[in-house]
Scaffold this active site. Structure first.
Site, PDB file in Angstrom:
ATOM      1  N   SER A 335      -3.447  -2.355   9.532  1.00 52.32           N
ATOM      2  CA  SER A 335      -4.002  -2.049   7.991  1.00 52.32           C
ATOM      3  C   SER A 335      -2.965  -1.258   7.260  1.00 52.32           C
ATOM      4  CB  SER A 335      -5.065  -1.412   8.295  1.00 52.32           C
ATOM      5  OG  SER A 335      -4.677   0.292   8.591  1.00 52.32           O
ATOM      6  N   TYR A 336      -3.051  -1.451   6.151  1.00 55.06           N
ATOM      7  CA  TYR A 336      -2.068  -1.106   4.634  1.00 55.06           C
ATOM      8  C   TYR A 336      -1.337  -0.452   5.072  1.00 55.06           C
ATOM      9  CZ  TYR A 336      -0.422  -1.555   0.395  1.00 55.06           C
ATOM     10  OH  TYR A 336       0.790  -1.723  -0.345  1.00 55.06           O
TER      11      TYR A 336
END
Ligand SMILES: [Zn+2]
Ligand SMILES: [Zn+2]
Ligand SMILES: [Zn+2]
Ligand SMILES: [Zn+2]
Ligand SMILES: [Zn+2]
Length: 861
Positions: A335-336
């Site tokens: 994820s980011y």
């Protein structure tokens, strides 16, 4: 049919997003800048059939800079940079032609959806994109909403589809906070940096940096490293004494006991305790206590923690870690990776995320066991509301990710599994003894359940020796009581990981900027990275920080910067206005700047101790054109020349050697020419120290040598030695190097192309005639014995490219080192089109290149 344009932050992200939203049903083509692609497909938007176009930028479209003359270090008083100097947004990378590209793709579209990364920088880029596209998109009817913002944290089907169904609006306040930070850093950083660089660079010969930079964030970061250095320097080791006893029971099990007083700093008192206890032959167990203890599973992973672990355990710098993490994110593996959050939102599907890892052989056992047993609730953390913690989004193998990619991914995944595993539990047993009046204990740990440490084995309990079974009253023989003499030891240099902790604690930098600041102080030679990623300040770094302390400690202390960061946070939250916040901060720094300038002598005193005056450095090399005395060549980086009579300093090209060039003089100013060379496999060219710093012609820039000089009659200039437009780059000219014999060569004056020719010829000359291809004709003389020419000829004139006799005597190569002063040039490997000549067309510039070059270039390859 209406068109929806969607813009992501990077080309690879545009592709992934388009693939997901179109379900793989898309047409792709390259955009006009050759870097960004456009992916098109049909679909529905706001209940209409529309055509989607998905494309991207490459990070920031624009960058902030001063306009025109304010970029000239010599023409502007740095104090003007605080308020007077106007700034403008320029294209961050003009070569990408990003604004034009966006306008071509954005012309006539009806809606725009912004898929920029969901952090403040991404929000800022949203408005850069809108500024470019809004003027060319269709005018909406009435007040129909045409601008949308997608919010997402991972490049997965579910995240992207969900974002598409819940479009919001870009956040202007967050974007403004980025503008404010940019402007503040630009004005403050440039003013201080220009002033100190100019002040110190001309004074000291062995000052080992070409830039004495100041940054409102960078300098406090350096300050932490120097503060530790000072502690180490002023540390005085102290002796202390420890009493240690060894006891054995009747079964022969022995224990080494720790003294409850731990240590004493007085030798005589220590001796007294030893005398008291050493004659004791026997002791009894006073008590045995058992306590169950817990080693807690980690909190969910955020950026700062990831950077810390990557540095301390994986040996990766923060900058490198972020690059790898962004790549993993772009490819959909994690994820980011920019987040402050350490707590999963209620809605986050932890089980589904874990199930992805069930068949990964590296941890499938742990994952399967956890899925059967049921996962544990993650520990409470901080939900900043930006993104979920850094989480693996799909399974991967080492072969897919490459070495560093895999090491980081493995850590992120193991950390994730650990957060939903159980705590590690162990039993702590303490056995207490008295020897005479003194208390001693021995402690041991027994593992009860390993919990998360099975997946994070580096955190598991050390295999401590188990204690012998005993209970109160058991008798042990005292084998030995002895006194150990020890010394307190100084702290070590800060590790990168400790520095990150300090920066976070004092609110300097953000998850996004911490790696940049650390990288800067390394690159600018203020600290070096030692083994264990410890940061040791250099002489220059130490002097700078001590100097700031002497003049104005707030320039180094983190207090002002963290206050500014807080105010920027208020702008982002919509609680403060941009102009007053910026003005307030600039005013503070402006006053500090003036005080700094007035007090600079204080810093100079420190510099004098560490660095030697420029007049005493270097060795005589070539003559000054003004006073005709010898100027000195200062080899310490950045290498320079200095005339102590005129007190002038001249910059030189770096990373090579400088020699006198045949005692020839520049016809314009009588300075003796010097020859720069990057070694036998590289390039070399002569330059005039004066012209290099003060370009004589309008089409010459600072930092050009004679091979770029357009002087029409000078013997050493491009005009007389230039042969033809470069075969590789768009802007360069291949210039004959008359010093290169007997391994003659010509080299591009822009890129790193080198053409070797006519080896062992005893004379090579560029004639004034040109070939039909417009390359200059070359006259070559060989010795009879060594001549490769047919029919025992010793002389030949012809075109290097077209002449059949020359064909086998010419060889294209690349210089070993790229000249660092040469701007542009995409580096080796990336071949750009062989465009038409852009060579400055001054008078007396006969060798104009021509379209046919592409065909001619093929001759070499
Ligand atoms: Zn002089
Ligand atoms: Zn000159
Ligand atoms: Zn010249
Ligand atoms: Zn070139
Ligand atoms: Zn030719």
């Amino acid at each position: 049919m209406k068109t929806v344009l969607m813009v992501a932050e990077k080309p690879s992200l545009a592709q992934s997003i388009a693939k997901i939203l179109s379900r793989g049903n898309l047409n792709s083509r390259k955009g006009l800048n050759g870097v960004c692609s456009v992916h098109e497909y049909a679909g529905t938007f706001l209940q209409q059939n529309v055509r989607f176009k998905v494309t991207s930028v490459c990070g920031h479209v624009m960058t902030l800079d001063f306009i025109g003359k304010y970029n000239n270090w010599d023409k502007v008083d740095p104090a003007e940079l605080f308020s007077k100097a106007p700034t403008e947004k320029k294209e961050a990378n003009p070569k990408l032609n990003m604004v034009k590209f966006l306008q071509v793709e954005g012309r006539g579209i009806d809606y725009i959806v912004l898929w920029l990364d969901c952090d403040k920088e991404g929000e800022n880029i949203c408005f850069e994109v809108l500024d470019a596209i809004k003027p060319v998109m269709n005018i909406p009817r009435g007040n129909e909403k045409v601008v949308y913002r997608a919010k997402f944290s991972a490049i997965t089907d579910s995240d992207i589809s969900k974002a598409m169904n819940q479009l919001g609006e870009p956040n202007r306040n967050e974007a403004l906070s980025v503008d404010a930070r940019q402007e503040l850093d630009l004005r403050v950083g440039c003013a201080f940096t220009r002033f100190q660089t100019k002040y110190f660079q001309g004074k000291y010969g062995n000052l080992d940096s070409s830039l004495v930079s100041f940054g409102p964030c960078q300098t406090p970061t350096l300050g932490f490293c120097v503060e530790r250095h000072d502690k180490i320097q002023s540390f005085k080791p102290e002796a202390y004494w420890v009493l240690q006893a060894k006891v054995t029971n009747s079964a022969g099990d022995s224990m080494v006991l720790d003294w409850d007083r731990v240590r004493v700093f007085d030798r005589e008192i220590a001796q007294m305790y030893l005398n008291m206890t050493k004659s004791t032959k026997e002791t009894k167990v006073q008590s045995v206590s058992k306590k169950e203890k817990v080693k807690q599973r980690p909190q969910a992973l955020n950026t700062v923690e990831m950077l810390r672990v990557a540095s301390s355990a994986l040996g990766m710098s923060p900058q490198h870690t972020m690059q790898i993490a962004e790549k993993l994110y772009t490819q959909g593996y994690i994820s980011y990776p920019r987040t402050e959050t350490t707590q999963y939102p209620e809605s986050f599907d932890l089980k589904a995320t874990l199930r992805q890892q069930a068949n990964n052989i590296n941890w499938s056992d742990v994952v399967k066991a956890l899925l059967t047993e049921g996962i544990n609730r993650p520990r409470k953390g901080q939900d900043v509301g930006d993104h979920p913690p850094i989480t693996p989004m799909r399974s991967a193998t080492e072969a897919e990710l490459g070495s560093d990619g895999w090491r980081l991914y493995e850590y992120i995944t193991r950390h994730f599994i650990a957060t939903i595993s159980y705590d590690c539990k162990y039993l702590q047993t303490t056995v207490a003894f008295n020897i005479d009046e003194e208390h001693f204990t021995c402690t041991g740990k027994t593992l009860l359940s390993a919990g998360y440490t099975t997946v994070m084995p580096w955190q598991s309990l050390a295999d401590e020796e188990t204690l012998p079974v005993c209970e109160g009253g058991d008798v042990f023989a005292v084998n030995e009581v002895k006194l150990l003499e020890k010394q307190t030891s100084p702290p070590d240099y800060l590790t990168e990981s400790e520095l990150i902790t300090l920066m976070e604690k004092h609110g300097i930098g953000t998850d996004a900027s911490i790696p940049v600041h650390i990288n800067n102080i390394c690159q600018r030679n203020y600290v070096t990275v030692e083994s264990g990623r410890r940061l040791k300040p250099t002489n220059l770094g130490i002097v700078l920080v001590h100097g700031y302390y002497k003049i104005d400690e707030e320039l180094v202390l983190p207090t002002i910067r963290s206050a500014v960061e807080k105010q920027l946070g208020l702008i982002a939250a919509g609680k403060a206005d941009f102009p007053p916040v910026l003005e307030h901060a600039l005013n503070i720094f402006k006053r500090k700047f003036h005080f700094f300038v007035d007090s600079i002598a204080g810093m100079d005193e420190l510099m004098e101790v560490s660095f030697s005056p420029i007049a005493e450095s270097g060795k005589p090399l070539s003559r000054c054109g003004k006073c005709h005395r010898f100027m000195k060549y200062i080899q310490a980086k950045p290498s320079r020349m200095h005339c102590s009579h005129c007190d002038d300093t001249y910059n030189l090209p770096q990373n090579g050697t400088i020699k006198l060039y045949k005692e020839l003089r520049c016809p314009l100013d009588e300075f003796e020419l010097v020859l720069w060379s990057s070694g036998s496999r590289g390039k070399s060219y002569p330059l005039c120290p004066y012209c290099y710093n003060h370009p004589p012609f309008r089409d010459m820039k600072k930092g050009m040598g004679c091979n770029e000089c357009t002087h029409p009659t000078c013997q050493h200039s491009l005009s007389l030695l230039g042969i033809v437009q470069c075969v590789e780059c768009e802007s360069g000219v291949l210039v004959f190097d008359p010093t290169s014999g007997p391994k003659w060569k010509m080299a591009c004056n822009s890129c790193n192309v080198v053409v070797h020719f006519f080896e062992n010829a005893h004379r090579v000359k560029v004639s004034s005639e040109t070939c039909v291809c417009e390359a200059a004709i070359v006259d070559v003389d060989f010795n009879k014995a060594k001549s490769p020419l047919p029919g025992e000829a010793t002389q030949h004139s012809g075109c290097v490219f077209c002449d059949p006799v020359f064909q086998n005597l010419v060889e294209l190569q690349y210089a070993k080192m790229k000249h660092p002063m040469h701007r542009g040039g995409g580096g080796q490997g990336r071949r750009r089109g062989r465009g038409r000549g852009r060579r400055p067309s001054g008078r007396g510039n006969p060798k104009k290149p021509k379209d046919k070059m592409a065909a001619l270039a093929a001759y070499f390859v």
